[in-house]
Design an enzyme around this catalytic site. Structure first.
Site, PDB file in Angstrom:
ATOM      1  N   HIS A 203       0.838  -1.205   0.000  1.00 38.98           N
ATOM      2  CA  HIS A 203       0.000   0.000   0.000  1.00 38.98           C
ATOM      3  C   HIS A 203       0.877   1.260   0.000  1.00 38.98           C
ATOM      4  CE1 HIS A 203      -2.768  -2.908   2.259  1.00 38.98           C
ATOM      5  NE2 HIS A 203      -3.485  -2.585   1.193  1.00 38.98           N
TER       6      HIS A 203
ATOM      7  N   ARG B 242      -4.092 -10.176   4.020  1.00 38.81           N
ATOM      8  CA  ARG B 242      -4.524 -11.515   4.450  1.00 38.81           C
ATOM      9  C   ARG B 242      -3.357 -12.361   4.965  1.00 38.81           C
ATOM     10  NH1 ARG B 242      -8.580 -10.663   0.540  1.00 38.81           N
ATOM     11  NH2 ARG B 242     -10.639 -10.995   1.459  1.00 38.81           N
TER      12      ARG B 242
END
Ligand code: AMP
Length: 280
Positions: free
Chosen positions: A38, A188
């Site tokens: 990110h 995840r």
């Protein structure tokens, strides 16, 4: 620390000021649990724009399993801390009713590109993505939006959606950031038990070997079978898909006669991981 804005009206006030001053705006849409992948998008947005908005919204409409939505990591405080050194202008964490007000009744849906790969295994997922992303584009008024190639099908779908709806935003795809052992960074990964985390790089390893075999002119069916075997032998429970597709438009391919992408989804330790790499 950067301001967290939670309403459309507060966001709009900031954006209007920037637009009046002739400043360009980049947006990085995320679901939080931020990692270096990110943050690479944030840096790309900073380099290309006067102002940067990071959005954090765990979008219920793009989850096709209630338990996946419930288990998805939510780490707003740590996310704000990770963003602090990057000095973005606003972190937009919309309250749910700012995205889905009472009576919300609209779905944005892209055909074709969404039909295979993740689309075939996660019914409704891409409708959820395109619905929320179109809203985030319109609410932020961004000139440029930054997405990871990690979610390659999503990148293609969102690019098509913006083009088809004449949303004046340039969608920019950024390279996948990986751990040293090859595992693509993913929120995840936090959910992986330690044994599964240790085995997870087996997916990228098998894909890389398959891509090399394809480039050497090997038979796709044989290479695919070998790769699937290797992924299962590494400790994955199931390979959901492992497919060669055209890099542009995602048409199925049987040999590498133009730029291609090898895309996979597989389950390990009860977690679904996806990855993709360029071939040729
Ligand atoms: P997510 O929070 O998982 O919805 O992801 C938000 C954005 O970050 C999407 O555009 C993803 O493709 C991108 N992203 C996630 N993981 C990575 C990674 N390992 N490298 C680059 N971009 C990523």
């Amino acid at each position: 620390m950067t301001d967290i804005v939670r309403t459309r009206s507060a966001l709009r006030a900031r954006v209007l000021g920037w637009k009046r001053a002739g400043e360009s705006i980049g947006v990085v849409p995320t679901m939080g649990a931020l990692h270096a992948g990110h943050l690479s998008l944030v840096e790309a947005a900073k380099a290309g724009n006067d102002r940067v908005i990071v959005t954090i919204f765990v979008n219920p409409k793009q989850f096709n399993s209630a338990s996946d939505l419930e288990n998805y990591p939510r780490t707003e405080e740590q996310d704000a801390e990770k963003l602090a050194p990057h000095e973005v202008d606003v972190i937009y964490v919309p309250d749910p009713d700012q995205i889905y007000p009472d009576g919300f009744a609209t779905t944005v849906s892209v055909t074709g590109l969404t039909e295979g790969l993740c689309g075939a295994h996660r019914p409704g997922h891409f409708d959820g993505v395109t619905t929320v992303v179109s809203k985030l584009f319109l609410q932020t008024g961004a000139d440029r939006a930054y997405f990871g190639q990690k979610d390659y099908q999503q990148l293609q779908v969102v690019t098509r959606m913006a083009m088809d709806l004449d949303i004046p935003v340039e969608v920019i795809g950024c390279p996948t950031v990986r751990e040293d052992d090859g595992l693509a960074l993913s929120s995840r990964n936090l959910l992986l038990p330690s044994e599964a985390r240790a085995a997870a790089p087996g997916l990228n390893r098998a894909m890389t070997a398959m891509a090399e075999g394809l480039l050497a002119g090997g038979d796709i069916a044989a290479l695919r079978a070998t790769a699937e075997e290797a992924i299962l032998a590494a400790g994955f429970e199931r390979v959901e898909y492992l497919e060669l597709r055209a890099a542009d438009g995602l048409a199925p391919m049987a040999s590498v006669d133009r730029p291609a992408r090898l895309l996979a989804a597989a389950w390990i330790g009860g977690v679904r991981l996806i990855d993709n790499i360029a071939v040729g």
